[in-house]
Design a protein around this motif. Sequence first.
Motif, PDB file in Angstrom:
ATOM      1  N   ASN A   1       0.820  -1.209   0.000  1.00 32.14           N
ATOM      2  CA  ASN A   1       0.000   0.000   0.000  1.00 32.14           C
ATOM      3  C   ASN A   1       0.855   1.261   0.000  1.00 32.14           C
ATOM      4  O   ASN A   1       0.539   2.249  -0.657  1.00 32.14           O
ATOM      5  N   ALA A   2       1.937   1.233   0.769  1.00 32.85           N
ATOM      6  CA  ALA A   2       2.739   2.440   0.942  1.00 32.85           C
ATOM      7  C   ALA A   2       3.762   2.635  -0.160  1.00 32.85           C
ATOM      8  O   ALA A   2       4.161   3.769  -0.440  1.00 32.85           O
ATOM      9  N   GLU A   3       4.202   1.560  -0.804  1.00 30.53           N
ATOM     10  CA  GLU A   3       5.397   1.655  -1.626  1.00 30.53           C
ATOM     11  C   GLU A   3       5.209   1.200  -3.065  1.00 30.53           C
ATOM     12  O   GLU A   3       6.188   1.034  -3.795  1.00 30.53           O
ATOM     13  N   THR A   4       3.978   0.962  -3.490  1.00 32.71           N
ATOM     14  CA  THR A   4       3.706   0.688  -4.900  1.00 32.71           C
ATOM     15  C   THR A   4       2.537   1.557  -5.350  1.00 32.71           C
ATOM     16  O   THR A   4       1.795   2.099  -4.534  1.00 32.71           O
ATOM     17  N   THR A   5       2.393   1.661  -6.657  1.00 32.75           N
ATOM     18  CA  THR A   5       1.257   2.376  -7.225  1.00 32.75           C
ATOM     19  C   THR A   5       0.255   1.361  -7.758  1.00 32.75           C
ATOM     20  O   THR A   5       0.607   0.209  -8.008  1.00 32.75           O
ATOM     21  N   PRO A   6      -1.007   1.765  -7.938  1.00 32.79           N
ATOM     22  CA  PRO A   6      -2.003   0.827  -8.467  1.00 32.79           C
ATOM     23  C   PRO A   6      -1.572   0.282  -9.826  1.00 32.79           C
ATOM     24  O   PRO A   6      -0.883   0.935 -10.593  1.00 32.79           O
ATOM     25  N   GLY A   7      -2.004  -0.924 -10.112  1.00 27.86           N
ATOM     26  CA  GLY A   7      -1.732  -1.510 -11.423  1.00 27.86           C
ATOM     27  C   GLY A   7      -1.105  -2.880 -11.390  1.00 27.86           C
ATOM     28  O   GLY A   7      -1.074  -3.573 -12.413  1.00 27.86           O
ATOM     29  N   LEU A   8      -0.593  -3.319 -10.257  1.00 27.75           N
ATOM     30  CA  LEU A   8       0.039  -4.636 -10.211  1.00 27.75           C
ATOM     31  C   LEU A   8      -0.918  -5.780 -10.540  1.00 27.75           C
ATOM     32  O   LEU A   8      -0.509  -6.755 -11.171  1.00 27.75           O
ATOM     33  N   PRO A   9      -2.191  -5.727 -10.132  1.00 24.36           N
ATOM     34  CA  PRO A   9      -3.086  -6.839 -10.485  1.00 24.36           C
ATOM     35  C   PRO A   9      -3.265  -7.050 -11.983  1.00 24.36           C
ATOM     36  O   PRO A   9      -3.699  -8.120 -12.403  1.00 24.36           O
ATOM     37  N   GLU A  10      -2.911  -6.054 -12.782  1.00 26.51           N
ATOM     38  CA  GLU A  10      -3.025  -6.213 -14.233  1.00 26.51           C
ATOM     39  C   GLU A  10      -2.112  -7.324 -14.739  1.00 26.51           C
ATOM     40  O   GLU A  10      -2.441  -8.031 -15.698  1.00 26.51           O
ATOM     41  N   VAL A  11      -0.943  -7.486 -14.107  1.00 26.90           N
ATOM     42  CA  VAL A  11       0.009  -8.506 -14.555  1.00 26.90           C
ATOM     43  C   VAL A  11       0.191  -9.609 -13.523  1.00 26.90           C
ATOM     44  O   VAL A  11       0.647 -10.699 -13.857  1.00 26.90           O
ATOM     45  N   LEU A  12      -0.124  -9.313 -12.260  1.00 29.53           N
ATOM     46  CA  LEU A  12      -0.014 -10.302 -11.188  1.00 29.53           C
ATOM     47  C   LEU A  12      -1.362 -10.358 -10.466  1.00 29.53           C
ATOM     48  O   LEU A  12      -1.532  -9.816  -9.372  1.00 29.53           O
ATOM     49  N   PRO A  13      -2.347 -11.011 -11.092  1.00 30.32           N
ATOM     50  CA  PRO A  13      -3.711 -10.949 -10.567  1.00 30.32           C
ATOM     51  C   PRO A  13      -3.945 -11.738  -9.287  1.00 30.32           C
ATOM     52  O   PRO A  13      -4.949 -11.523  -8.606  1.00 30.32           O
ATOM     53  N   GLU A  14      -3.049 -12.664  -8.953  1.00 19.45           N
ATOM     54  CA  GLU A  14      -3.269 -13.497  -7.781  1.00 19.45           C
ATOM     55  C   GLU A  14      -2.336 -13.056  -6.652  1.00 19.45           C
ATOM     56  O   GLU A  14      -1.163 -12.777  -6.873  1.00 19.45           O
ATOM     57  N   LEU A  15      -2.870 -13.037  -5.441  1.00 22.14           N
ATOM     58  CA  LEU A  15      -2.147 -12.511  -4.290  1.00 22.14           C
ATOM     59  C   LEU A  15      -1.796 -13.620  -3.308  1.00 22.14           C
ATOM     60  O   LEU A  15      -2.637 -14.445  -2.938  1.00 22.14           O
ATOM     61  N   TRP A  16      -0.536 -13.601  -2.875  1.00 22.91           N
ATOM     62  CA  TRP A  16      -0.077 -14.417  -1.742  1.00 22.91           C
ATOM     63  C   TRP A  16       0.203 -13.406  -0.629  1.00 22.91           C
ATOM     64  O   TRP A  16       1.198 -12.700  -0.645  1.00 22.91           O
ATOM     65  N   ILE A  17      -0.715 -13.330   0.314  1.00 23.26           N
ATOM     66  CA  ILE A  17      -0.642 -12.296   1.329  1.00 23.26           C
ATOM     67  C   ILE A  17       0.105 -12.800   2.566  1.00 23.26           C
ATOM     68  O   ILE A  17      -0.139 -13.909   3.035  1.00 23.26           O
ATOM     69  N   ALA A  18       1.020 -11.995   3.054  1.00 22.93           N
ATOM     70  CA  ALA A  18       1.740 -12.312   4.286  1.00 22.93           C
ATOM     71  C   ALA A  18       1.044 -11.609   5.443  1.00 22.93           C
ATOM     72  O   ALA A  18       0.968 -10.375   5.468  1.00 22.93           O
ATOM     73  N   ARG A  19       0.516 -12.379   6.363  1.00 24.33           N
ATOM     74  CA  ARG A  19      -0.152 -11.807   7.532  1.00 24.33           C
ATOM     75  C   ARG A  19      -0.110 -12.840   8.640  1.00 24.33           C
ATOM     76  O   ARG A  19      -0.902 -13.787   8.671  1.00 24.33           O
ATOM     77  N   TYR A  20       0.872 -12.722   9.513  1.00 22.75           N
ATOM     78  CA  TYR A  20       0.989 -13.691  10.597  1.00 22.75           C
ATOM     79  C   TYR A  20       1.453 -13.003  11.863  1.00 22.75           C
ATOM     80  O   TYR A  20       2.245 -12.069  11.831  1.00 22.75           O
ATOM     81  N   ASP A  21       0.909 -13.481  12.968  1.00 22.91           N
ATOM     82  CA  ASP A  21       1.198 -12.898  14.273  1.00 22.91           C
ATOM     83  C   ASP A  21       0.712 -13.899  15.318  1.00 22.91           C
ATOM     84  O   ASP A  21      -0.432 -14.352  15.248  1.00 22.91           O
ATOM     85  N   PRO A  22       1.545 -14.265  16.277  1.00 19.86           N
ATOM     86  CA  PRO A  22       1.108 -15.235  17.296  1.00 19.86           C
ATOM     87  C   PRO A  22      -0.151 -14.806  18.030  1.00 19.86           C
ATOM     88  O   PRO A  22      -0.900 -15.645  18.528  1.00 19.86           O
ATOM     89  N   SER A  23      -0.424 -13.496  18.094  1.00 17.78           N
ATOM     90  CA  SER A  23      -1.607 -13.024  18.805  1.00 17.78           C
ATOM     91  C   SER A  23      -2.882 -13.191  18.006  1.00 17.78           C
ATOM     92  O   SER A  23      -3.975 -12.934  18.502  1.00 17.78           O
TER      93      SER A  23
END
Length: 209
Positions: A151-173
């Motif tokens: 969100n902070a360090e890219t501009t919109p448009g990545l889904p045009e070429v990389l439509p699938e997301l592998w999201i990193a979201r982990y926290d022991p809490s």
Amino acid sequence: RPVGVDISKWQANNLETHPDEHGVNFTVLHNKADFIFVRAGYGGSAGGAHLDERVHQYMRDLGPLLQQEPKPFSFYWYLRDDVNLNDQANLFCSVINQYKYVVNLSPVVDAEVFVQSDLGSTQFIKDFDAEVQRQTGLVVDVLYGRAGQLNAETTPGLPEVLPELWIARYDPSLDEQVDEPWEEGPPEEYVEPRDYDEWVYWQFSASGY
């Protein structure tokens, strides 16, 4: 939901003390994981493109298992936008092409380090994606990243070429988090990626099985 694994040199024995043995039981991993990703290499923080120091050792043991009993499998590349694009793409493609006989998932662009301007970084990822597809003939359509960085360090448009997301979201809490990786935890801009509404892979733990 299927549960898989991604693995790099960090999951193996120390290279200095065990340079010739990685200590990973790939028979167990192959039996337990529903899908498997291996890091092919990375752009180095001190510069240069590098193969993952364990990738060929891993594939020596994992490749025959995947040939005998195929499983969803592919490679990922830890991309830095301050390291020469072609050097990174060439090494990534050399690994993919060498083991393409067991690759049946899309290769993944792991984009976590942004040094250039937002627009430059976004275009760099797009150009890397295009070069990997050109050299391997495989469609590269998965982006790995964390919501805050994307969100902070890219501009919109990545889904045009990389439509699938592998999201990193982990926290022991967040052990009770069971539905979507960005359903809990403010601030929202660091939880939910701006340009993606769905995810294909969710890295929900850093500790493995």
